[in-house]
Write a protein that holds these residues in place. Structure first.
Motif, mmCIF file in Angstrom:
data_model
loop_
_atom_site.group_PDB
_atom_site.id
_atom_site.type_symbol
_atom_site.label_atom_id
_atom_site.label_comp_id
_atom_site.label_asym_id
_atom_site.label_seq_id
_atom_site.Cartn_x
_atom_site.Cartn_y
_atom_site.Cartn_z
ATOM 1 N N VAL A 180 8.865 9.142 61.808
ATOM 2 C CA VAL A 180 9.292 7.832 62.305
ATOM 3 C C VAL A 180 8.109 6.864 62.335
ATOM 4 O O VAL A 180 8.291 5.642 62.191
ATOM 5 C CB VAL A 180 9.963 7.950 63.696
ATOM 6 C CG1 VAL A 180 8.952 8.036 64.822
ATOM 7 C CG2 VAL A 180 10.909 6.781 63.933
ATOM 8 N N SER A 181 6.891 7.376 62.497
ATOM 9 C CA SER A 181 5.709 6.513 62.437
ATOM 10 C C SER A 181 5.540 5.930 61.034
ATOM 11 O O SER A 181 5.220 4.741 60.877
ATOM 12 C CB SER A 181 4.458 7.299 62.831
ATOM 13 O OG SER A 181 4.553 7.749 64.166
ATOM 14 N N ALA A 182 5.763 6.772 60.022
ATOM 15 C CA ALA A 182 5.731 6.267 58.648
ATOM 16 C C ALA A 182 6.827 5.242 58.422
ATOM 17 O O ALA A 182 6.616 4.210 57.757
ATOM 18 C CB ALA A 182 5.877 7.436 57.673
ATOM 19 N N MET A 183 7.999 5.491 59.002
ATOM 20 C CA MET A 183 9.112 4.566 58.829
ATOM 21 C C MET A 183 8.850 3.223 59.513
ATOM 22 O O MET A 183 9.258 2.175 59.015
ATOM 23 C CB MET A 183 10.393 5.205 59.363
ATOM 24 C CG MET A 183 10.875 6.381 58.515
ATOM 25 S SD MET A 183 12.268 7.264 59.253
ATOM 26 C CE MET A 183 13.574 6.061 59.009
ATOM 27 N N ARG A 184 8.141 3.241 60.652
ATOM 28 C CA ARG A 184 7.790 1.981 61.309
ATOM 29 C C ARG A 184 6.907 1.140 60.393
ATOM 30 O O ARG A 184 7.139 -0.058 60.208
ATOM 31 C CB ARG A 184 7.055 2.251 62.627
ATOM 32 C CG ARG A 184 7.928 2.759 63.741
ATOM 33 C CD ARG A 184 7.161 2.743 65.069
ATOM 34 N NE ARG A 184 7.892 3.520 66.053
ATOM 35 C CZ ARG A 184 7.483 4.662 66.585
ATOM 36 N NH1 ARG A 184 6.310 5.168 66.233
ATOM 37 N NH2 ARG A 184 8.215 5.298 67.472
ATOM 38 N N TYR A 185 5.878 1.781 59.848
ATOM 39 C CA TYR A 185 4.980 1.073 58.937
ATOM 40 C C TYR A 185 5.742 0.542 57.723
ATOM 41 O O TYR A 185 5.594 -0.630 57.336
ATOM 42 C CB TYR A 185 3.863 2.007 58.510
ATOM 43 C CG TYR A 185 3.132 1.571 57.267
ATOM 44 C CD1 TYR A 185 2.123 0.620 57.320
ATOM 45 C CD2 TYR A 185 3.483 2.099 56.027
ATOM 46 C CE1 TYR A 185 1.470 0.210 56.175
ATOM 47 C CE2 TYR A 185 2.826 1.700 54.871
ATOM 48 C CZ TYR A 185 1.829 0.756 54.952
ATOM 49 O OH TYR A 185 1.187 0.349 53.814
ATOM 50 N N LEU A 186 6.574 1.392 57.110
ATOM 51 C CA LEU A 186 7.307 0.987 55.905
ATOM 52 C C LEU A 186 8.336 -0.092 56.206
ATOM 53 O O LEU A 186 8.607 -0.968 55.368
ATOM 54 C CB LEU A 186 7.987 2.210 55.278
ATOM 55 C CG LEU A 186 7.032 3.228 54.651
ATOM 56 C CD1 LEU A 186 7.775 4.500 54.263
ATOM 57 C CD2 LEU A 186 6.332 2.624 53.432
ATOM 58 N N THR A 187 8.915 -0.061 57.404
ATOM 59 C CA THR A 187 9.841 -1.129 57.796
ATOM 60 C C THR A 187 9.078 -2.438 57.950
ATOM 61 O O THR A 187 9.584 -3.505 57.586
ATOM 62 C CB THR A 187 10.555 -0.766 59.111
ATOM 63 O OG1 THR A 187 11.293 0.439 58.913
ATOM 64 C CG2 THR A 187 11.508 -1.868 59.539
ATOM 65 N N GLY A 188 7.856 -2.362 58.482
ATOM 66 C CA GLY A 188 7.022 -3.562 58.546
ATOM 67 C C GLY A 188 6.760 -4.131 57.165
ATOM 68 O O GLY A 188 6.790 -5.351 56.966
#
Length: 300
Positions: free
Chosen positions: A23-31
């Motif tokens: 989910v940390s990777a997904m936060r960055y990628l969503t940004g």
């Protein structure tokens, strides 16, 4: 120092919680995804991947170090993670955490210059949260501050890589999504996580929300916060007309899941109840993944 085996490295990833890393990777990628409308040039995929590596390595370092410092309460709470089970030595985990932190900083080489500061700030927050002399994790206020700041840094990292380091305004969709996602972490995730850790946190002298309010009130707070957050986000999306209707629907499904889990999570006599009291947190975490996946796909 002897080389660290691949098995130990695998245990370190498990200790840092693969779902959290994901989910940390997904936060960055969503940004990155929500910043693309503001980008003036196309963003090379290798640069996005490099930013992902830098950010996730910093999260690995932070959560692994947290596992090292949480060993006493984790064992009281019967945690199944490797350090609490005695399968992973704290010295090994600490060494890997330090190495991951160094690699995270090195991975910012060639990225927009603010990324070094963003990753360094996240590592500093991780130490302040878990490390001596006064770890912020011991209080609800400190935990809230770290969650908010680290969450903001994750989306800022994605925005920075997507836009080349600045010079453009933050898109409204990114601002709104970051707000609701951080609110979901703080207002729902924090009390949900505390439910299964009240005994160990009490023994460790931590003043978490679960310790201060008790099980029943914490579950009620979790559900109430989820409902209020959904109502506020739906209204904001309606008023601003940003393309996040799918995220509103995903959040609504998550609120239902958390409510059902929280209201059925009360401990029962003769039962340690850990599996049951973890249900709200699992519902919260599943919703986090769904929210970010929906938001990531929204610009497509």
């Amino acid at each position: 120092m002897a080389a660290i085996s691949s098995h130990a490295l695998t245990l370190c990833v498990i200790e840092a919680r693969p779902s959290v890393l994901a989910v940390s990777a997904m936060r960055y990628l969503t940004g990155v995804a929500l910043a693309l409308p503001a980008a003036t040039v196309a963003v090379p995929l290798p640069r996005v991947a490099q930013g992902t590596a830098a950010w996730v390595l910093s999260i690995l370092a932070v959560y692994l170090y947290n596992g090292v410092t949480d060993v006493t309460e984790d064992r009281i709470n019967a945690s199944g993670r490797p350090i609490a089970r005695g399968e992973l030595e704290t010295r090994t985990a600490a060494a890997v955490a330090a190495g991951a932190g160094c690699l995270a900083l090195l991975a910012t080489w060639g990225l927009p210059s603010p990324m070094f500061g963003i990753v360094a700030a996240n590592l500093a927050l991780g130490y302040l949260y878990s490390g001596p002399p006064s770890p912020l994790k011991d209080s609800s206020g400190g935990t809230v501050a770290v969650l908010c700041l680290s969450g903001l840094l994750s989306y800022l990292a994605g925005f920075t890589v997507a836009t080349g380091g600045g010079g453009v305004a933050l898109p409204a969709a990114l601002v709104l999504f970051a707000g609701v996602a951080i609110g979901w972490m703080v207002l729902v995730g924090m009390p949900a996580k505390d439910l299964s850790d009240i005994t160990g946190d009490t023994a460790a002298g931590r003043r978490t929300l679960g310790v201060l309010l008790g099980d029943r009130v914490s579950r009620q707070v979790t559900v109430g916060a989820a409902v209020v957050l959904l109502a506020g986000f739906a209204m904001a999306v309606s008023l601003t007309h940003v393309p996040l209707t799918g995220v509103v629907l995903a959040l609504a499904a998550g609120v239902v899941a958390v409510a059902v889990a929280a209201l059925s999570a009360a401990p029962r006599p003769g039962d340690d109840g850990r599996r049951r009291t973890r249900r709200p947190y699992r519902a919260f975490m599943g919703t986090q993944h769904l929210l970010h996946l929906t938001a990531f796909l929204s610009p497509i």
